[in-house]
Design a protein around this motif. Structure first.
Motif, PDB file in Angstrom:
ATOM      1  N   UNK A  77      55.550  47.314  51.796  1.00 50.68           N
ATOM      2  CA  UNK A  77      55.913  48.629  52.303  1.00 50.68           C
ATOM      3  C   UNK A  77      54.707  49.394  52.837  1.00 50.68           C
ATOM      4  N   UNK A  78      53.485  48.921  52.563  1.00 55.47           N
ATOM      5  CA  UNK A  78      52.276  49.629  52.961  1.00 55.47           C
ATOM      6  C   UNK A  78      51.721  49.074  54.267  1.00 55.47           C
ATOM      7  N   UNK A  79      50.764  49.796  54.845  1.00 56.93           N
ATOM      8  CA  UNK A  79      50.266  49.492  56.184  1.00 56.93           C
ATOM      9  C   UNK A  79      49.493  48.180  56.262  1.00 56.93           C
ATOM     10  N   UNK A  80      48.685  47.844  55.274  1.00 56.29           N
ATOM     11  CA  UNK A  80      47.837  46.660  55.382  1.00 56.29           C
ATOM     12  C   UNK A  80      48.569  45.360  55.091  1.00 56.29           C
ATOM     13  N   UNK A  81      49.714  45.416  54.494  1.00 60.54           N
ATOM     14  CA  UNK A  81      50.487  44.214  54.243  1.00 60.54           C
ATOM     15  C   UNK A  81      50.251  43.634  52.847  1.00 60.54           C
ATOM     16  N   UNK A  82      51.057  42.642  52.494  1.00 56.25           N
ATOM     17  CA  UNK A  82      51.019  42.107  51.125  1.00 56.25           C
ATOM     18  C   UNK A  82      49.754  41.312  50.782  1.00 56.25           C
ATOM     19  N   UNK A  83      49.155  40.644  51.753  1.00 59.88           N
ATOM     20  CA  UNK A  83      47.977  39.825  51.445  1.00 59.88           C
ATOM     21  C   UNK A  83      46.797  40.696  51.051  1.00 59.88           C
ATOM     22  N   UNK A  84      46.499  41.706  51.848  1.00 54.20           N
ATOM     23  CA  UNK A  84      45.370  42.584  51.534  1.00 54.20           C
ATOM     24  C   UNK A  84      45.600  43.330  50.224  1.00 54.20           C
ATOM     25  N   UNK A  85      46.806  43.847  50.025  1.00 51.47           N
ATOM     26  CA  UNK A  85      47.074  44.593  48.804  1.00 51.47           C
ATOM     27  C   UNK A  85      47.112  43.676  47.582  1.00 51.47           C
ATOM     28  N   UNK A  86      47.515  42.432  47.768  1.00 53.37           N
ATOM     29  CA  UNK A  86      47.441  41.459  46.670  1.00 53.37           C
ATOM     30  C   UNK A  86      45.992  41.172  46.275  1.00 53.37           C
ATOM     31  N   UNK A  87      45.112  41.020  47.285  1.00 51.18           N
ATOM     32  CA  UNK A  87      43.688  40.794  47.003  1.00 51.18           C
ATOM     33  C   UNK A  87      43.040  42.022  46.369  1.00 51.18           C
ATOM     34  N   UNK A  88      43.402  43.201  46.875  1.00 50.36           N
ATOM     35  CA  UNK A  88      42.872  44.443  46.292  1.00 50.36           C
ATOM     36  C   UNK A  88      43.336  44.576  44.840  1.00 50.36           C
ATOM     37  N   UNK A  89      44.604  44.279  44.576  1.00 55.49           N
ATOM     38  CA  UNK A  89      45.125  44.337  43.207  1.00 55.49           C
ATOM     39  C   UNK A  89      44.446  43.319  42.300  1.00 55.49           C
ATOM     40  N   UNK A  90      44.198  42.110  42.815  1.00 59.71           N
ATOM     41  CA  UNK A  90      43.520  41.090  42.011  1.00 59.71           C
ATOM     42  C   UNK A  90      42.107  41.536  41.659  1.00 59.71           C
ATOM     43  N   UNK A  91      41.396  42.074  42.620  1.00 66.05           N
ATOM     44  CA  UNK A  91      40.031  42.546  42.366  1.00 66.05           C
ATOM     45  C   UNK A  91      40.029  43.697  41.360  1.00 66.05           C
ATOM     46  N   UNK A  92      40.935  44.649  41.547  1.00 62.76           N
ATOM     47  CA  UNK A  92      41.001  45.794  40.638  1.00 62.76           C
ATOM     48  C   UNK A  92      41.376  45.343  39.221  1.00 62.76           C
ATOM     49  N   UNK A  93      42.313  44.418  39.103  1.00 58.76           N
ATOM     50  CA  UNK A  93      42.714  43.917  37.786  1.00 58.76           C
ATOM     51  C   UNK A  93      41.592  43.160  37.093  1.00 58.76           C
ATOM     52  N   UNK A  94      40.855  42.359  37.868  1.00 54.60           N
ATOM     53  CA  UNK A  94      39.744  41.617  37.285  1.00 54.60           C
ATOM     54  C   UNK A  94      38.652  42.557  36.787  1.00 54.60           C
ATOM     55  N   UNK A  95      38.302  43.545  37.603  1.00 51.59           N
ATOM     56  CA  UNK A  95      37.259  44.498  37.201  1.00 51.59           C
ATOM     57  C   UNK A  95      37.700  45.281  35.967  1.00 51.59           C
ATOM     58  N   UNK A  96      38.959  45.703  35.928  1.00 52.38           N
ATOM     59  CA  UNK A  96      39.462  46.434  34.773  1.00 52.38           C
ATOM     60  C   UNK A  96      39.439  45.561  33.509  1.00 52.38           C
ATOM     61  N   UNK A  97      39.918  44.329  33.612  1.00 52.81           N
ATOM     62  CA  UNK A  97      39.935  43.430  32.461  1.00 52.81           C
ATOM     63  C   UNK A  97      38.540  43.058  31.988  1.00 52.81           C
TER      64      UNK A  97
END
Length: 156
Positions: A77-97
């Motif tokens: 639903x967002x402008x950059x698409x699922x691939x970029x937001x999936x990578x951003x989410x993976x990076x954010x989750x890894x840093x948080x964990x």
């Protein structure tokens, strides 16, 4: 014959030595060597040649997977698409964990790394005749030795 055994520094070591003396082993044949405690603090990060078995990335990988799935789902639903937001989410989750795990290791498990309350072990060496070896070994085991080894002397 020599018997080598290791003990924790506690009353059982003293009782084992006194029992050996009561059984006729002279004081000159009993030698106790305390080991030194670790002087430096344990390291948090592992190297190629040394690992303590604690993983810092386990929580990070789990959160990276979860956040990448959520990011990819929302990314449709967002402008950059699922691939970029999936990578951003993976990076954010890894840093948080990784941050959570590092915080837990530095704050809550510091006592375990420093080994407060742990005392060094003692190596007990008993020089005896071969006929007394079985009796001495049984005495050492009955007083909670961590390990016992027998070495026969070479005849010269």
């Amino acid at each position: 014959m020599q018997l080598f055994s290791t003990f924790e520094t506690n009353g059982f070591l003293e009782m084992a030595i006194s029992t050996l003396e009561k059984r006729g082993i002279p004081k000159e044949s009993i030698f106790a060597v305390p080991l030194d405690n670790r002087a430096e603090n344990r390291k948090i990060f592992d190297t190629l040649h040394r690992s303590d078995g604690t993983s810092l990335i386990d929580i990070g990988m789990g959160l990276a997977t979860a956040f990448s799935v959520i990011g990819a789902s929302i990314g449709f639903k967002l402008a950059w698409g699922p691939i970029y937001w999936g990578l951003i989410g993976a990076f954010a989750g890894f840093v948080l964990g990784f941050s959570i795990r590092l915080f837990l290791e530095l704050v809550f498990k510091k006592k375990k790394r420093v080994l407060k309350g742990k005392h060094s072990e003692v190596i007990l060496i008993v020089d005896c005749e071969e006929s007394e070896a079985e009796l001495i070994e049984n005495i050492l085991w009955s007083h909670f030795a961590l390990g016992v080894a027998k070495i026969k002397r070479l005849k010269s």
